[in-house]
Design a protein around this motif. Structure first.
Motif, PDB file in Angstrom:
ATOM      1  N   LEU A  46      -7.666   7.638  -8.777  1.00 29.43           N
ATOM      2  CA  LEU A  46      -6.967   6.367  -8.564  1.00 29.43           C
ATOM      3  C   LEU A  46      -5.807   6.562  -7.599  1.00 29.43           C
ATOM      4  O   LEU A  46      -5.036   7.529  -7.703  1.00 29.43           O
ATOM      5  CB  LEU A  46      -6.436   5.814  -9.899  1.00 29.43           C
ATOM      6  CG  LEU A  46      -7.504   5.454 -10.930  1.00 29.43           C
ATOM      7  CD1 LEU A  46      -6.844   4.874 -12.182  1.00 29.43           C
ATOM      8  CD2 LEU A  46      -8.514   4.454 -10.353  1.00 29.43           C
ATOM      9  N   SER A  47      -5.689   5.620  -6.680  1.00 30.26           N
ATOM     10  CA  SER A  47      -4.611   5.651  -5.697  1.00 30.26           C
ATOM     11  C   SER A  47      -3.272   5.364  -6.371  1.00 30.26           C
ATOM     12  O   SER A  47      -3.158   4.427  -7.167  1.00 30.26           O
ATOM     13  CB  SER A  47      -4.879   4.595  -4.623  1.00 30.26           C
ATOM     14  OG  SER A  47      -3.718   4.366  -3.857  1.00 30.26           O
ATOM     15  N   LYS A  48      -2.273   6.156  -5.990  1.00 28.18           N
ATOM     16  CA  LYS A  48      -0.934   5.955  -6.542  1.00 28.18           C
ATOM     17  C   LYS A  48      -0.363   4.593  -6.136  1.00 28.18           C
ATOM     18  O   LYS A  48       0.610   4.123  -6.715  1.00 28.18           O
ATOM     19  CB  LYS A  48      -0.002   7.066  -6.053  1.00 28.18           C
ATOM     20  CG  LYS A  48      -0.372   8.449  -6.579  1.00 28.18           C
ATOM     21  CD  LYS A  48       0.478   9.530  -5.930  1.00 28.18           C
ATOM     22  CE  LYS A  48       0.080  10.911  -6.436  1.00 28.18           C
ATOM     23  NZ  LYS A  48       0.815  12.004  -5.742  1.00 28.18           N
ATOM     24  N   HIS A 101      -1.989  -0.973  -8.656  1.00 37.26           N
ATOM     25  CA  HIS A 101      -1.471  -1.490  -9.909  1.00 37.26           C
ATOM     26  C   HIS A 101      -2.218  -0.842 -11.080  1.00 37.26           C
ATOM     27  O   HIS A 101      -1.631  -0.511 -12.103  1.00 37.26           O
ATOM     28  CB  HIS A 101      -1.716  -2.997  -9.921  1.00 37.26           C
ATOM     29  CG  HIS A 101      -0.595  -3.788 -10.480  1.00 37.26           C
ATOM     30  ND1 HIS A 101       0.703  -3.672 -10.046  1.00 37.26           N
ATOM     31  CD2 HIS A 101      -0.593  -4.730 -11.456  1.00 37.26           C
ATOM     32  CE1 HIS A 101       1.456  -4.505 -10.735  1.00 37.26           C
ATOM     33  NE2 HIS A 101       0.697  -5.149 -11.601  1.00 37.26           N
ATOM     34  N   THR A 102      -3.528  -0.652 -10.905  1.00 45.50           N
ATOM     35  CA  THR A 102      -4.349  -0.064 -11.972  1.00 45.50           C
ATOM     36  C   THR A 102      -3.873   1.346 -12.319  1.00 45.50           C
ATOM     37  O   THR A 102      -3.909   1.758 -13.484  1.00 45.50           O
ATOM     38  CB  THR A 102      -5.831  -0.025 -11.530  1.00 45.50           C
ATOM     39  OG1 THR A 102      -6.225  -1.353 -11.174  1.00 45.50           O
ATOM     40  CG2 THR A 102      -6.734   0.505 -12.632  1.00 45.50           C
ATOM     41  N   TYR A 103      -3.409   2.069 -11.323  1.00 45.44           N
ATOM     42  CA  TYR A 103      -2.928   3.443 -11.540  1.00 45.44           C
ATOM     43  C   TYR A 103      -1.788   3.468 -12.559  1.00 45.44           C
ATOM     44  O   TYR A 103      -1.752   4.315 -13.451  1.00 45.44           O
ATOM     45  CB  TYR A 103      -2.476   4.021 -10.200  1.00 45.44           C
ATOM     46  CG  TYR A 103      -1.680   5.295 -10.280  1.00 45.44           C
ATOM     47  CD1 TYR A 103      -2.286   6.499 -10.636  1.00 45.44           C
ATOM     48  CD2 TYR A 103      -0.319   5.304  -9.983  1.00 45.44           C
ATOM     49  CE1 TYR A 103      -1.554   7.676 -10.694  1.00 45.44           C
ATOM     50  CE2 TYR A 103       0.429   6.474 -10.038  1.00 45.44           C
ATOM     51  CZ  TYR A 103      -0.200   7.654 -10.398  1.00 45.44           C
ATOM     52  OH  TYR A 103       0.518   8.814 -10.468  1.00 45.44           O
ATOM     53  N   GLY A 116     -10.247  -6.162  -3.546  1.00 43.75           N
ATOM     54  CA  GLY A 116      -9.560  -6.870  -2.469  1.00 43.75           C
ATOM     55  C   GLY A 116      -8.280  -7.547  -2.875  1.00 43.75           C
ATOM     56  O   GLY A 116      -7.604  -8.158  -2.039  1.00 43.75           O
ATOM     57  N   GLY A 117      -7.909  -7.469  -4.146  1.00 49.17           N
ATOM     58  CA  GLY A 117      -6.682  -8.129  -4.586  1.00 49.17           C
ATOM     59  C   GLY A 117      -5.891  -7.227  -5.498  1.00 49.17           C
ATOM     60  O   GLY A 117      -6.417  -6.221  -5.995  1.00 49.17           O
ATOM     61  N   CYS A 118      -4.625  -7.590  -5.694  1.00 48.11           N
ATOM     62  CA  CYS A 118      -3.755  -6.787  -6.562  1.00 48.11           C
ATOM     63  C   CYS A 118      -3.537  -7.513  -7.879  1.00 48.11           C
ATOM     64  O   CYS A 118      -3.282  -8.725  -7.894  1.00 48.11           O
ATOM     65  CB  CYS A 118      -2.414  -6.535  -5.878  1.00 48.11           C
ATOM     66  SG  CYS A 118      -1.237  -5.714  -6.984  1.00 48.11           S
TER      67      CYS A 118
END
Ligand SMILES: Cc1cc2nc3c(=O)[nH]c(=O)nc-3n(C[C@H](O)[C@H](O)[C@H](O)COP(=O)(O)O)c2cc1C
Length: 175
Positions: free
Chosen positions: A48-50, A53-55, A82-84
């Protein structure tokens, strides 16, 4: 490293949606960096990318949901990739059910599992690996191709990797 594109451009991994729940908070994003990383015991790692938001939610979640999409589920990929989650409630737009440990399951995908987070791996880059022990799984009994990177290249990521906009607790713990 543009010259390294010659290698990465040859890759076309299956995509998955990773979900993380903490209390009432529900997050999820599209992920291409994931694979099985042990046979015995079975383990999968999702990266997961830092910046995501999911991270943030995954850092404190006990378990994560991992969902493979069919080729026809591009809309689902676009919603999660595609969205946050800070701007939109992604889960208001999909059918979901609670799973093991309060995890979120998207039951309409090709295949899914919920995994307990066994460890987190910060390799010093912009993604962190979450090593998962599968504890619950399911999916549609349906053959057919899965959604791969080539079918998701038209989706603009909600957060470009490499631009963390938030505190990074894993890195702080390691300092
Ligand atoms: C083709 C594609 C592949 C992606 N792969 C990953 C990935 O491997 N890991 C990751 O953390 N994010 C990945 N992303 C980015 C997230 O899905 C995207 O930034 C998402 O909007 C983040 O949502 P969030 O901020 O609500 O967590 C990918 C996005 C796309 C379009």
């Amino acid at each position: 490293m543009p010259e390294f594109d010659a290698f990465t451009d040859r890759l076309d991994p299956e995509m998955c949606v990773v979900t993380a729940a903490v209390g009432e908070r529900r997050e999820g994003c599209l992920v291409g960096f994931f694979s099985q990383c042990s046979i015995e015991p079975v383990r999968f790692t999702v990266w997961l990318s830092k910046a995501n938001h999911t991270y943030e939610a995954a850092l404190v979640a006990d378990c994560l949901g991992v969902h493979l999409l069919t080729r026809e589920q591009h809309d689902l990929a676009a919603l999660f990739g595609g969205g946050c989650g800070a701007d939109i409630d992604k889960f208001a737009q999909v059918r979901w059910t609670p799973g093991h440990g309060g995890a979120i399951v998207l039951p309409d995908v090709a295949a899914w599992f919920v995994g307990d987070v066994e460890r987190r791996l910060d390799a010093g880059g912009d993604h962190v690996g979450f090593v998962l022990e599968p504890v619950q799984w399911g999916g549609r009994r349906q053959e057919g191709p899965l959604l791969r990177l080539r079918q998701a290249l038209d989706i603009d990521p909600g957060h470009p990797a490499g631009q963390p906009h938030r505190r990074d607790p894993v890195a702080e713990n390691e300092r």
